[in-house]
Design an enzyme around this catalytic site. Structure first.
Site, PDB file in Angstrom:
ATOM      1  N   GLY A  24     -33.851   2.279  -7.456  1.00  0.00           N
ATOM      2  CA  GLY A  24     -33.583   1.526  -6.243  1.00  0.00           C
ATOM      3  C   GLY A  24     -33.156   0.096  -6.500  1.00  0.00           C
ATOM      4  O   GLY A  24     -32.269  -0.427  -5.812  1.00  0.00           O
ATOM      5  N   THR A  25     -33.762  -0.570  -7.467  1.00  0.00           N
ATOM      6  CA  THR A  25     -33.414  -1.963  -7.730  1.00  0.00           C
ATOM      7  C   THR A  25     -31.970  -2.083  -8.178  1.00  0.00           C
ATOM      8  O   THR A  25     -31.232  -2.973  -7.723  1.00  0.00           O
ATOM      9  CB  THR A  25     -34.355  -2.564  -8.784  1.00  0.00           C
ATOM     10  OG1 THR A  25     -35.679  -2.602  -8.263  1.00  0.00           O
ATOM     11  CG2 THR A  25     -33.935  -3.977  -9.163  1.00  0.00           C
ATOM     12  N   ASN A  67     -41.485  -1.788   3.164  1.00  0.00           N
ATOM     13  CA  ASN A  67     -42.357  -1.241   2.127  1.00  0.00           C
ATOM     14  C   ASN A  67     -43.797  -1.709   2.245  1.00  0.00           C
ATOM     15  O   ASN A  67     -44.703  -1.077   1.709  1.00  0.00           O
ATOM     16  CB  ASN A  67     -41.818  -1.613   0.749  1.00  0.00           C
ATOM     17  CG  ASN A  67     -41.640  -3.107   0.584  1.00  0.00           C
ATOM     18  OD1 ASN A  67     -40.855  -3.733   1.293  1.00  0.00           O
ATOM     19  ND2 ASN A  67     -42.363  -3.697  -0.357  1.00  0.00           N
ATOM     20  N   GLN A 109     -38.128   3.567   1.115  1.00  0.00           N
ATOM     21  CA  GLN A 109     -39.404   4.015   1.683  1.00  0.00           C
ATOM     22  C   GLN A 109     -39.208   5.059   2.777  1.00  0.00           C
ATOM     23  O   GLN A 109     -40.122   5.832   3.075  1.00  0.00           O
ATOM     24  CB  GLN A 109     -40.172   2.818   2.255  1.00  0.00           C
ATOM     25  CG  GLN A 109     -40.647   1.826   1.225  1.00  0.00           C
ATOM     26  CD  GLN A 109     -41.748   2.364   0.337  1.00  0.00           C
ATOM     27  OE1 GLN A 109     -42.474   3.281   0.695  1.00  0.00           O
ATOM     28  NE2 GLN A 109     -41.882   1.789  -0.848  1.00  0.00           N
ATOM     29  N   GLY A 127     -35.800   7.932  -6.764  1.00  0.00           N
ATOM     30  CA  GLY A 127     -36.490   9.192  -7.015  1.00  0.00           C
ATOM     31  C   GLY A 127     -37.998   9.139  -6.940  1.00  0.00           C
ATOM     32  O   GLY A 127     -38.636  10.034  -6.376  1.00  0.00           O
ATOM     33  N   HIS A 128     -38.615   8.099  -7.487  1.00  0.00           N
ATOM     34  CA  HIS A 128     -40.062   8.143  -7.696  1.00  0.00           C
ATOM     35  C   HIS A 128     -40.871   7.872  -6.433  1.00  0.00           C
ATOM     36  O   HIS A 128     -42.095   7.949  -6.463  1.00  0.00           O
ATOM     37  CB  HIS A 128     -40.474   7.176  -8.811  1.00  0.00           C
ATOM     38  CG  HIS A 128     -40.401   5.733  -8.456  1.00  0.00           C
ATOM     39  ND1 HIS A 128     -41.521   4.950  -8.277  1.00  0.00           N
ATOM     40  CD2 HIS A 128     -39.351   4.925  -8.249  1.00  0.00           C
ATOM     41  CE1 HIS A 128     -41.159   3.719  -7.991  1.00  0.00           C
ATOM     42  NE2 HIS A 128     -39.847   3.676  -7.960  1.00  0.00           N
ATOM     43  N   THR A 170     -24.108   6.115 -19.613  1.00  0.00           N
ATOM     44  CA  THR A 170     -24.322   7.549 -19.774  1.00  0.00           C
ATOM     45  C   THR A 170     -25.330   8.046 -18.751  1.00  0.00           C
ATOM     46  O   THR A 170     -26.416   7.467 -18.601  1.00  0.00           O
ATOM     47  CB  THR A 170     -24.839   7.851 -21.196  1.00  0.00           C
ATOM     48  OG1 THR A 170     -23.887   7.365 -22.140  1.00  0.00           O
ATOM     49  CG2 THR A 170     -25.050   9.338 -21.385  1.00  0.00           C
ATOM     50  N   CYS A 183     -46.977 -11.377  -7.227  1.00  0.00           N
ATOM     51  CA  CYS A 183     -47.776 -12.268  -8.068  1.00  0.00           C
ATOM     52  C   CYS A 183     -46.812 -12.934  -9.030  1.00  0.00           C
ATOM     53  O   CYS A 183     -46.249 -12.273  -9.899  1.00  0.00           O
ATOM     54  CB  CYS A 183     -48.835 -11.484  -8.832  1.00  0.00           C
ATOM     55  SG  CYS A 183     -49.965 -12.511  -9.784  1.00  0.00           S
TER      56      CYS A 183
END
Length: 413
Positions: free
Chosen positions: A77-78, A164, A192, A213-214, A250, A347
């Site tokens: 996502g980033t 999020n 999200q 994905g995660h 790749t 943080c």
């Protein structure tokens, strides 16, 4: 071979950070990881890998209401957010050097905010933070006013599909409709939202959309940017010219296949899973209010609206602030009790900072420091909620006591 995802110990209530891979996605990943082939190679192994990538591209497109040619695979996502914000900015500015303004909501993820402010520091961009209301919903009148005053200078608008931290679902279709009246493209971070609420790329009207994905049962390190073919989009990374020439590198065939499997599964089961999670979320919210009566729910009230109204909040999200307590103390005390959650705040340089999302919503810095986000997922159970509710009263009391000690002159928490 059947692969079973490992379960996190205790009560895992941080699925918005990352959620376990589904069995189907894990099996797909393992099966593909055992094969050899670069999807850019022309021999038979390379062609087989390319076939897997293109079939996965079709799966992702079908699940999200897009054309396969609109799916650009990324490393998550980033990277997709960076490609959207920087790539659209540079693409639009190349067409017209006057387009230097970037409009983003004040509650965006740092994967959108930081690239935008990087452009301000390095590429002459002017950033406008669109305000939000007390529930974290973007102010559409502010968007209209900015576009009315500066439409000829605006490169893009970026407003996330769902927040999020506090789970607020944004009026993305309205944002796209307003921006398109002025010929301005819209990007949305839907990381999200996918798998929790209905996400349809074509129907939404947006020009670019981020997914990863995660967050939905796939592996870490893979995602996609959905981008319309006519969208001006400059490359951020350069090399082999893969993925429409805007994302070289790749391709991770195993991760892409597992991502596609997880996405298809999450979208297909969305309605059933959302019903289960929203019921569990409502029990969690009611329970927290019962055992810690002064805890304040942040974001839209799940009970607001009628049964036919679109959800104002993600079904798996519950976010509270606890007066007099520091979020970090709450987090560590809960963790020691076997409950894993999140403060939802950044943080920086080792110094806890109040959430920019809560501050934008009008929450005071003092109250914003006492934030905890509880987020549910496919593996969540009522036992997880019960374990949280059993631990929370003592944890809240201890965190408040630690806060009082730290607040005294010379006190050490």
């Amino acid at each position: 071979m059947t692969v079973t995802p490992a379960e996190a110990p205790g009560a895992y209530l941080d699925h918005a950070a990352t959620t376990p891979m589904s069995s189907a996605a894990l099996e797909a990943f393992v099966a593909e990881a055992g094969r050899t082939g670069n999807a850019s190679s022309l021999h038979s192994a390379g062609r087989a890998a390319r076939r897997t990538v293109e079939e996965s591209r079709e799966t992702v497109a079908a699940a999200l209401g897009a054309r396969p040619s609109e799916v650009i695979f990324t490393g998550g996502g980033t990277e997709a957010d960076n490609l959207a914000v920087k790539g659209i900015f540079w693409g639009r500015r190349t067409q017209n050097p006057q387009r230097t303004r970037v409009l983003v909501s004040a509650v965006e993820h740092h994967a959108v905010l930081d690239p935008a402010f990087w452009l301000a520091g390095h590429a002459g961009a002017e950033i406008t933070l669109l305000p939000v209301d007390g529930e974290g919903r973007v102010d559409l009148d502010a968007l209209r006013a900015e576009l009315a005053a500066h439409a000829d200078e605006v490169a893009l608008v970026s407003v996330m599909w769902a927040n999020n931290e506090v789970g607020t679902v944004q009026p993305v279709r309205d944002v796209a409709r307003i921006a398109h009246k002025h010929g301005v493209p819209v990007h949305t971070d839907a990381v999200q939202a996918v798998g929790q609420v209905e996400v349809d790329f074509a129907a939404s009207g947006v020009d670019a959309l981020t997914v990863t994905g995660h967050k939905l049962g796939g592996p870490v390190g893979v995602g996609a940017l959905l981008a319309r073919r006519d969208l001006p989009l400059e490359a951020v990374s350069h090399g082999g010219g893969q993925e429409r020439g805007v994302r070289s590198g790749t391709l991770d065939v195993a991760a892409i296949r597992a991502f596609a499997v997880a996405l298809r599964e999450a979208v297909a089961s969305r309605e059933e899973r959302a019903a289960v999670l929203s019921t569990l979320r409502d029990e969690l919210v009611a329970g927290v209010r019962r055992v810690v009566p002064d805890a304040v729910l942040r974001g839209p009230d799940p009970a607001a609206g009628g049964p036919s109204d679109p959800p104002a909040r993600l079904p798996a999200n519950a976010h509270f602030t606890f007066p007099g307590a520091e979020g970090d103390s709450l987090l560590y005390l809960l963790d020691s009790a076997g409950v894993q959650a999140s403060t939802g705040s950044a943080c920086q340089a080792g110094v806890p900072q109040p959430s920019h999302v809560l501050l934008a919503m009008g929450v005071s810095e003092t109250d914003a420091r006492g934030a905890l986000r509880f987020s549910l997922g496919a593996t969540s159970t009522r036992d997880d909620v019960d374990r949280l509710l059993a631990a929370l009263p003592v944890v809240a009391d201890r965190a408040r006591a630690a806060g009082l000690v730290a607040a005294r002159p010379g006190g050490v928490a």
